[in-house]
Design a protein around this motif. Sequence first.
Motif, PDB file in Angstrom:
ATOM      1  N   ASP A  47      34.169  26.141  48.656  1.00 35.43           N
ATOM      2  CA  ASP A  47      33.299  26.671  49.628  1.00 35.43           C
ATOM      3  C   ASP A  47      33.669  28.059  50.271  1.00 35.43           C
ATOM      4  OD1 ASP A  47      35.707  26.327  51.496  1.00 35.43           O
ATOM      5  OD2 ASP A  47      34.390  24.773  52.883  1.00 35.43           O
ATOM      6  N   ALA A  48      34.340  28.824  50.214  1.00 34.68           N
ATOM      7  CA  ALA A  48      34.368  30.010  50.151  1.00 34.68           C
ATOM      8  C   ALA A  48      34.024  30.968  48.717  1.00 34.68           C
ATOM      9  CB  ALA A  48      36.183  30.584  50.321  1.00 34.68           C
ATOM     10  N   VAL A  49      33.179  30.396  47.619  1.00 35.13           N
ATOM     11  CA  VAL A  49      32.878  30.802  46.589  1.00 35.13           C
ATOM     12  C   VAL A  49      31.362  30.460  46.062  1.00 35.13           C
ATOM     13  CG1 VAL A  49      35.200  31.867  46.095  1.00 35.13           C
ATOM     14  CG2 VAL A  49      34.461  29.612  45.096  1.00 35.13           C
ATOM     15  N   GLU A  50      31.144  31.191  45.524  1.00 36.49           N
ATOM     16  CA  GLU A  50      30.029  30.501  45.225  1.00 36.49           C
ATOM     17  C   GLU A  50      28.872  31.407  43.642  1.00 36.49           C
ATOM     18  OE1 GLU A  50      26.634  31.558  48.637  1.00 36.49           O
ATOM     19  OE2 GLU A  50      26.496  33.907  47.699  1.00 36.49           O
ATOM     20  N   GLY A  58      30.693  35.718  36.908  1.00 30.41           N
ATOM     21  CA  GLY A  58      29.314  35.148  38.141  1.00 30.41           C
ATOM     22  C   GLY A  58      29.686  34.240  38.972  1.00 30.41           C
ATOM     23  N   TRP A  59      30.714  34.624  39.391  1.00 33.20           N
ATOM     24  CA  TRP A  59      31.311  33.987  40.485  1.00 33.20           C
ATOM     25  C   TRP A  59      31.686  34.912  41.844  1.00 33.20           C
ATOM     26  CZ3 TRP A  59      31.108  29.470  42.283  1.00 33.20           C
ATOM     27  CH2 TRP A  59      31.487  28.078  40.796  1.00 33.20           C
ATOM     28  N   GLN A  60      30.881  35.108  43.077  1.00 33.99           N
ATOM     29  CA  GLN A  60      31.693  35.934  44.150  1.00 33.99           C
ATOM     30  C   GLN A  60      31.797  35.238  45.558  1.00 33.99           C
ATOM     31  OE1 GLN A  60      27.960  37.859  44.835  1.00 33.99           O
ATOM     32  NE2 GLN A  60      26.574  36.378  45.724  1.00 33.99           N
ATOM     33  N   ALA A  98      39.595  29.452  37.543  1.00 32.50           N
ATOM     34  CA  ALA A  98      40.349  30.351  36.990  1.00 32.50           C
ATOM     35  C   ALA A  98      39.455  31.752  37.912  1.00 32.50           C
ATOM     36  CB  ALA A  98      41.386  30.845  36.026  1.00 32.50           C
ATOM     37  N   LYS A  99      38.677  31.868  36.576  1.00 31.20           N
ATOM     38  CA  LYS A  99      36.786  33.015  36.844  1.00 31.20           C
ATOM     39  C   LYS A  99      37.166  33.027  38.389  1.00 31.20           C
ATOM     40  CE  LYS A  99      35.540  32.612  32.084  1.00 31.20           C
ATOM     41  NZ  LYS A  99      34.530  32.614  31.607  1.00 31.20           N
ATOM     42  N   SER A 101      38.191  32.526  41.166  1.00 33.28           N
ATOM     43  CA  SER A 101      39.423  32.198  42.430  1.00 33.28           C
ATOM     44  C   SER A 101      39.491  34.191  41.895  1.00 33.28           C
ATOM     45  CB  SER A 101      40.793  31.620  42.018  1.00 33.28           C
ATOM     46  OG  SER A 101      41.179  30.879  42.318  1.00 33.28           O
ATOM     47  N   VAL A 102      39.573  34.195  41.139  1.00 31.04           N
ATOM     48  CA  VAL A 102      39.958  36.269  40.224  1.00 31.04           C
ATOM     49  C   VAL A 102      38.826  37.265  40.534  1.00 31.04           C
ATOM     50  CG1 VAL A 102      40.017  37.529  38.481  1.00 31.04           C
ATOM     51  CG2 VAL A 102      41.834  35.835  38.630  1.00 31.04           C
ATOM     52  N   ALA A 103      37.811  36.226  40.345  1.00 28.05           N
ATOM     53  CA  ALA A 103      36.729  37.003  40.941  1.00 28.05           C
ATOM     54  C   ALA A 103      36.459  37.493  42.870  1.00 28.05           C
ATOM     55  CB  ALA A 103      35.093  36.804  40.708  1.00 28.05           C
ATOM     56  N   ALA A 104      36.675  36.302  43.335  1.00 27.99           N
ATOM     57  CA  ALA A 104      36.805  35.994  44.807  1.00 27.99           C
ATOM     58  C   ALA A 104      37.864  37.544  45.053  1.00 27.99           C
ATOM     59  CB  ALA A 104      36.532  34.929  45.456  1.00 27.99           C
ATOM     60  N   LEU A 105      39.037  37.247  44.955  1.00 23.56           N
ATOM     61  CA  LEU A 105      40.412  37.882  45.135  1.00 23.56           C
ATOM     62  C   LEU A 105      39.739  39.504  44.394  1.00 23.56           C
ATOM     63  CD1 LEU A 105      43.338  36.172  44.224  1.00 23.56           C
ATOM     64  CD2 LEU A 105      42.641  35.989  45.903  1.00 23.56           C
ATOM     65  N   VAL A 106      39.427  39.888  43.354  1.00 23.87           N
ATOM     66  CA  VAL A 106      38.898  40.934  43.110  1.00 23.87           C
ATOM     67  C   VAL A 106      38.000  41.915  44.719  1.00 23.87           C
ATOM     68  CG1 VAL A 106      38.453  42.711  41.237  1.00 23.87           C
ATOM     69  CG2 VAL A 106      39.358  41.241  41.047  1.00 23.87           C
ATOM     70  N   GLN A 107      37.230  40.972  44.914  1.00 23.25           N
ATOM     71  CA  GLN A 107      35.873  41.038  45.604  1.00 23.25           C
ATOM     72  C   GLN A 107      36.965  41.267  46.963  1.00 23.25           C
ATOM     73  OE1 GLN A 107      32.835  38.323  45.687  1.00 23.25           O
ATOM     74  NE2 GLN A 107      31.692  39.555  47.872  1.00 23.25           N
ATOM     75  N   VAL A 108      37.829  40.712  46.995  1.00 24.03           N
ATOM     76  CA  VAL A 108      38.349  40.497  48.777  1.00 24.03           C
ATOM     77  C   VAL A 108      39.596  42.733  48.654  1.00 24.03           C
ATOM     78  CG1 VAL A 108      40.283  40.140  49.774  1.00 24.03           C
ATOM     79  CG2 VAL A 108      38.709  38.086  49.211  1.00 24.03           C
TER      80      VAL A 108
END
Length: 244
Positions: A47-50, A58-60, A98-99, A101-108
């Motif tokens: 629920d932390a990503v969409e 394709g995720w944030q 993996a995509k 989690s990584v996309a969200a962490l880079v955004q963080v």
Amino acid sequence: GKTVLSGTMARLLARQGRKVLAVDLDTNPGLVFSLGLALSEAGLPPDAVEQDPGANYGWQLAAGMTPDDVVERYSTPGPDGVRFLGVGKISSIEKEAAKRSVAALVQVLLGFGRPDWDIVADLEAGPTTPFERYHGFASDTVVVVGPAWRSAMTARRLWPMVEGQRPVVVANRFGMEPDHPGLEAWARIPDDPEVAEAERLGLAPIDVCPDAPAVRAISALTEAFLTQALLTEVGAPGRPPTAR
């Protein structure tokens, strides 16, 4: 060597009373061990990503979720007060987890708005993730180079990608070998059996062998970065002397 360097540096910074966020961006994660944390399978919850077709992979982060929120809610407290974020365990052959989690962490990393924190991120070996700008948040980049010619070839491919983040070469596990041509080392981490044994056991070298030569060399490197930060704050040009 990059993971031991990252984890040990994060711990050393935190011991000086600094707020430190350590982030593992490697899909073959090991930073938890170098930090001295228990193995955690958890990454960011679903629920932390969409999904967003225009975002990286394709995720944030989910609507209303800020990078500061992620660090506050989901980072794991570690030794010396370090906070840790990682990709989490990848438990299936599909790449979506993996995509995501990584996309969200880079955004963080790109959006974490706390200048009073130090962020230390461990990227995958090789040029792929720098090519995708995972390191874009950083003010400084460490290119860890071993004595083999393949390592030097990889470092030369990396260099143009990280030039905007004040790159330095750290020679890892060198003996009497000279620097690679054109890759003069800013610091040297010696080949250290004590650190190798700590890694084999999945333990943090800073806890198991704090006086080992490699740990002392990482301590000197950490102090050199702090000196550089101070020089930058007062407007002095250049880099501090090489940390040998």
